[in-house]
Design a protein around this motif. Structure first.
Motif, PDB file in Angstrom:
ATOM      1  N   ILE A 296      43.274  33.298  21.252  1.00 19.74           N
ATOM      2  CA  ILE A 296      44.108  33.933  22.310  1.00 19.74           C
ATOM      3  C   ILE A 296      44.435  33.262  23.191  1.00 19.74           C
ATOM      4  N   LYS A 297      45.705  33.755  23.607  1.00 21.85           N
ATOM      5  CA  LYS A 297      46.450  33.113  24.849  1.00 21.85           C
ATOM      6  C   LYS A 297      46.806  34.111  25.906  1.00 21.85           C
ATOM      7  N   SER A 298      47.074  33.648  27.337  1.00 23.89           N
ATOM      8  CA  SER A 298      47.439  34.458  28.320  1.00 23.89           C
ATOM      9  C   SER A 298      48.596  35.195  28.145  1.00 23.89           C
ATOM     10  N   GLY A 299      48.593  36.355  28.344  1.00 28.74           N
ATOM     11  CA  GLY A 299      49.900  37.210  28.065  1.00 28.74           C
ATOM     12  C   GLY A 299      49.919  38.024  26.816  1.00 28.74           C
ATOM     13  N   MET A 300      48.757  37.740  26.015  1.00 25.92           N
ATOM     14  CA  MET A 300      48.796  38.477  24.887  1.00 25.92           C
ATOM     15  C   MET A 300      48.181  40.066  24.980  1.00 25.92           C
ATOM     16  N   ILE A 301      47.610  40.101  26.033  1.00 28.00           N
ATOM     17  CA  ILE A 301      46.890  41.495  26.482  1.00 28.00           C
ATOM     18  C   ILE A 301      47.607  42.188  27.652  1.00 28.00           C
ATOM     19  N   ASP A 302      48.083  43.289  27.630  1.00 29.89           N
ATOM     20  CA  ASP A 302      48.505  43.866  28.540  1.00 29.89           C
ATOM     21  C   ASP A 302      47.506  44.504  29.617  1.00 29.89           C
ATOM     22  N   TRP A 303      47.117  43.918  30.626  1.00 33.79           N
ATOM     23  CA  TRP A 303      45.908  44.314  31.337  1.00 33.79           C
ATOM     24  C   TRP A 303      46.243  45.543  32.328  1.00 33.79           C
ATOM     25  N   ASN A 304      47.444  45.657  32.619  1.00 36.40           N
ATOM     26  CA  ASN A 304      48.098  46.773  33.251  1.00 36.40           C
ATOM     27  C   ASN A 304      47.622  48.128  32.688  1.00 36.40           C
ATOM     28  N   LYS A 305      48.047  47.757  31.131  1.00 40.23           N
ATOM     29  CA  LYS A 305      47.747  49.133  30.590  1.00 40.23           C
ATOM     30  C   LYS A 305      46.446  49.404  30.168  1.00 40.23           C
ATOM     31  N   VAL A 306      45.819  48.242  29.814  1.00 40.72           N
ATOM     32  CA  VAL A 306      44.237  48.310  29.702  1.00 40.72           C
ATOM     33  C   VAL A 306      43.304  49.109  30.550  1.00 40.72           C
ATOM     34  N   PHE A 307      43.925  48.653  31.960  1.00 42.43           N
ATOM     35  CA  PHE A 307      43.329  49.378  32.840  1.00 42.43           C
ATOM     36  C   PHE A 307      43.740  50.573  33.628  1.00 42.43           C
ATOM     37  N   GLU A 308      44.635  51.127  32.929  1.00 40.17           N
ATOM     38  CA  GLU A 308      44.952  52.485  33.245  1.00 40.17           C
ATOM     39  C   GLU A 308      43.666  53.182  33.520  1.00 40.17           C
ATOM     40  N   GLY A 309      43.244  53.935  34.595  1.00 41.57           N
ATOM     41  CA  GLY A 309      42.370  55.048  34.770  1.00 41.57           C
ATOM     42  C   GLY A 309      40.807  54.467  34.413  1.00 41.57           C
ATOM     43  N   VAL A 310      40.707  52.876  34.511  1.00 43.24           N
ATOM     44  CA  VAL A 310      39.348  52.481  34.332  1.00 43.24           C
ATOM     45  C   VAL A 310      38.648  52.171  35.803  1.00 43.24           C
ATOM     46  N   ASN A 311      37.323  52.354  35.812  1.00 41.17           N
ATOM     47  CA  ASN A 311      36.546  52.205  36.939  1.00 41.17           C
ATOM     48  C   ASN A 311      35.794  50.576  36.912  1.00 41.17           C
ATOM     49  N   TRP A 312      35.387  50.200  35.610  1.00 38.75           N
ATOM     50  CA  TRP A 312      34.631  49.176  35.488  1.00 38.75           C
ATOM     51  C   TRP A 312      35.150  48.323  34.292  1.00 38.75           C
ATOM     52  N   PHE A 313      34.969  46.844  34.713  1.00 38.77           N
ATOM     53  CA  PHE A 313      35.209  45.914  33.846  1.00 38.77           C
ATOM     54  C   PHE A 313      34.265  45.095  33.340  1.00 38.77           C
ATOM     55  N   HIS A 314      33.636  44.513  32.169  1.00 39.95           N
ATOM     56  CA  HIS A 314      32.620  43.990  31.963  1.00 39.95           C
ATOM     57  C   HIS A 314      32.969  42.756  31.078  1.00 39.95           C
TER      58      HIS A 314
ATOM     59  N   CYS B  23      40.294  35.738  30.106  1.00 38.53           N
ATOM     60  CA  CYS B  23      39.079  36.332  30.727  1.00 38.53           C
ATOM     61  C   CYS B  23      39.637  36.255  32.294  1.00 38.53           C
ATOM     62  N   LEU B  24      39.837  34.967  32.818  1.00 37.35           N
ATOM     63  CA  LEU B  24      40.199  35.023  34.227  1.00 37.35           C
ATOM     64  C   LEU B  24      41.545  36.044  34.651  1.00 37.35           C
ATOM     65  N   GLU B  25      42.168  36.177  33.700  1.00 37.80           N
ATOM     66  CA  GLU B  25      43.555  36.901  33.857  1.00 37.80           C
ATOM     67  C   GLU B  25      43.069  38.432  34.006  1.00 37.80           C
ATOM     68  N   ALA B  26      42.051  38.745  33.054  1.00 37.97           N
ATOM     69  CA  ALA B  26      41.431  40.223  33.370  1.00 37.97           C
ATOM     70  C   ALA B  26      40.738  40.407  34.684  1.00 37.97           C
ATOM     71  N   ILE B  27      39.949  39.372  34.963  1.00 41.04           N
ATOM     72  CA  ILE B  27      39.203  39.500  36.254  1.00 41.04           C
ATOM     73  C   ILE B  27      40.229  39.618  37.189  1.00 41.04           C
ATOM     74  N   GLN B  28      41.016  38.991  37.464  1.00 46.06           N
ATOM     75  CA  GLN B  28      42.158  38.881  38.565  1.00 46.06           C
ATOM     76  C   GLN B  28      42.898  40.105  38.750  1.00 46.06           C
ATOM     77  N   LYS B  29      43.310  40.622  37.452  1.00 46.91           N
ATOM     78  CA  LYS B  29      43.970  42.114  37.541  1.00 46.91           C
ATOM     79  C   LYS B  29      43.024  43.005  37.740  1.00 46.91           C
TER      80      LYS B  29
END
Length: 343
Positions: free
Chosen positions: A113-131, A147-153
């Motif tokens: 996997i590479k940075s940019g492959m996952i749209d974290w803005n879309k993934v985190f819509e309405g989300v309260n917790w990330f693990h 993983c760092l990309e997700a944590i920062q978002k």
């Protein structure tokens, strides 16, 4: 409330019963992986949860997706690409012979996997917790970057971030050590779970006065470790340590402590005398903890007790997933460990 977990899920091929690899001509196929195991626990407890990963487009991966759906885990944010699903082989130990795990996960879809492959803005819509767990950044540099990309978002969006440090020495083989990669990720994390080995190998923090080779571990000895973690990572609000005393492969004592910066909470200790399957035990603890912290707001003692009881029950269940209900966990929390038939 909604939770998102991110990591690798694998095909698990296990020898039947207590057979060794060279004794068997068949293997039992299931699926499992740290963050997926947490997601299944939460879904069983009634918490909406999505599992995010990267999978190849083939029949084995599709079977994996169907398996997650069966337990109520959201799979719509999974991205596709790559050539293979990772595999791990399990030989279950008994008494003085420990279990063995052999990984076959090189060049898996999520490891590439590479940075940019996952749209974290879309993934985190309405989300309260990330693990996330320390297993993911151990797979590859790309997985660590995402993983760092997700944590920062998640930090940007005010989402609570939790991690299980989960040090796996056999995975850190792409040229980086855990101590070089993990601190930057842990710095963006609010709730940290680990044990004495994780703290030392991942963060360079050593417990004081702890003997982990016997069947008893002094919980109070972890207070200094928790204080050191919070001093090093100011964002952290809670540090949780699982306390496993390994009498033998079939008999463990099991408990946990939680430090909130002021108070050290300690859970009851369970004697798990006839372990069915301990793989996923830590993940079931984390799933129970997230549920407890989301549900028993302001009651860290109850949240910790729920996590320990949920994980205690997982040791009685075959496979990676903890397939128990809230009622079953709360029954054990209430002191009913009789195992009597429910009619």
């Amino acid at each position: 409330m909604k939770v998102v977990t991110f990591g690798e899920i694998m095909l698990r091929l296990a020898t039947p019963g207590y057979l060794r690899f060279n004794q068997t001509d068949s293997l039992t196929a299931t699926f499992g992986g740290g963050e997926a195991n947490v997601a299944v626990s939460l879904a069983n407890f009634g918490i909406p949860v999505d599992f995010v990963t990267r999978l190849p487009k083939n029949d084995i991966a599709q079977s994996c997706v169907m398996d997650l759906r069966k337990y109520g885990v959201g799979v719509d944010q999974i991205v596709y690409g790559g050539d293979r699903l990772g595999i791990y082989f399990l030989e279950t130990g008994a008494v003085s012979r420990g279990s063995k795990v052999v990984y076959d996960r090189a060049h898996s879809a999520v490891s590439e996997i590479k940075s940019g492959m996952i749209d974290w803005n879309k993934v985190f819509e309405g989300v309260n917790w990330f693990h996330w767990t320390g297993i993911t950044p151990a797979i590859s540099q790309g997985a660590a970057d995402v993983c760092l990309e997700a944590i920062q978002k998640a930090n940007e969006k005010g989402i609570t971030v939790s991690c299980d440090l989960n040090y796996r020495k056999n995975l850190w083989n792409y040229g980086k050590k855990a101590g070089e990669v993990m601190p930057a990720l842990v710095a963006g994390t609010d709730v940290i779970l680990g044990n004495e080995e994780d703290a030392e190998k991942v963060l360079g923090i050593k417990p004081e006065g702890v003997d982990v080779t016997g069947g008893h571990v002094e919980a109070v000895a972890y207070e200094s470790v928790s204080k050191q973690i919070m001093a090093k990572f100011p964002r952290c609000k809670k540090v949780i340590t699982t306390l496993r005393g390994s009498i033998n492969a079939n008999h463990n004592s099991w408990s946990g402590v939680l430090w909130d910066g002021k108070t050290l909470f300690e859970a009851p200790t369970y004697q798990i005398t006839d372990i069915v399957d301990r793989v996923g035990g830590g993940d079931s603890f984390m799933g129970g903890l997230i549920y407890g912290l989301l549900t028993y707001t302001g009651d860290d003692q109850k949240a910790l007790n729920f996590a320990v009881a949920a994980s205690c029950l997982k040791h009685t269940i075959y496979g990676d997933y903890n397939q128990v209900t809230v009622d079953e966990v709360e029954k054990l929390m209430g002191g009913d460990a009789s195992g009597r038939v429910a009619r």
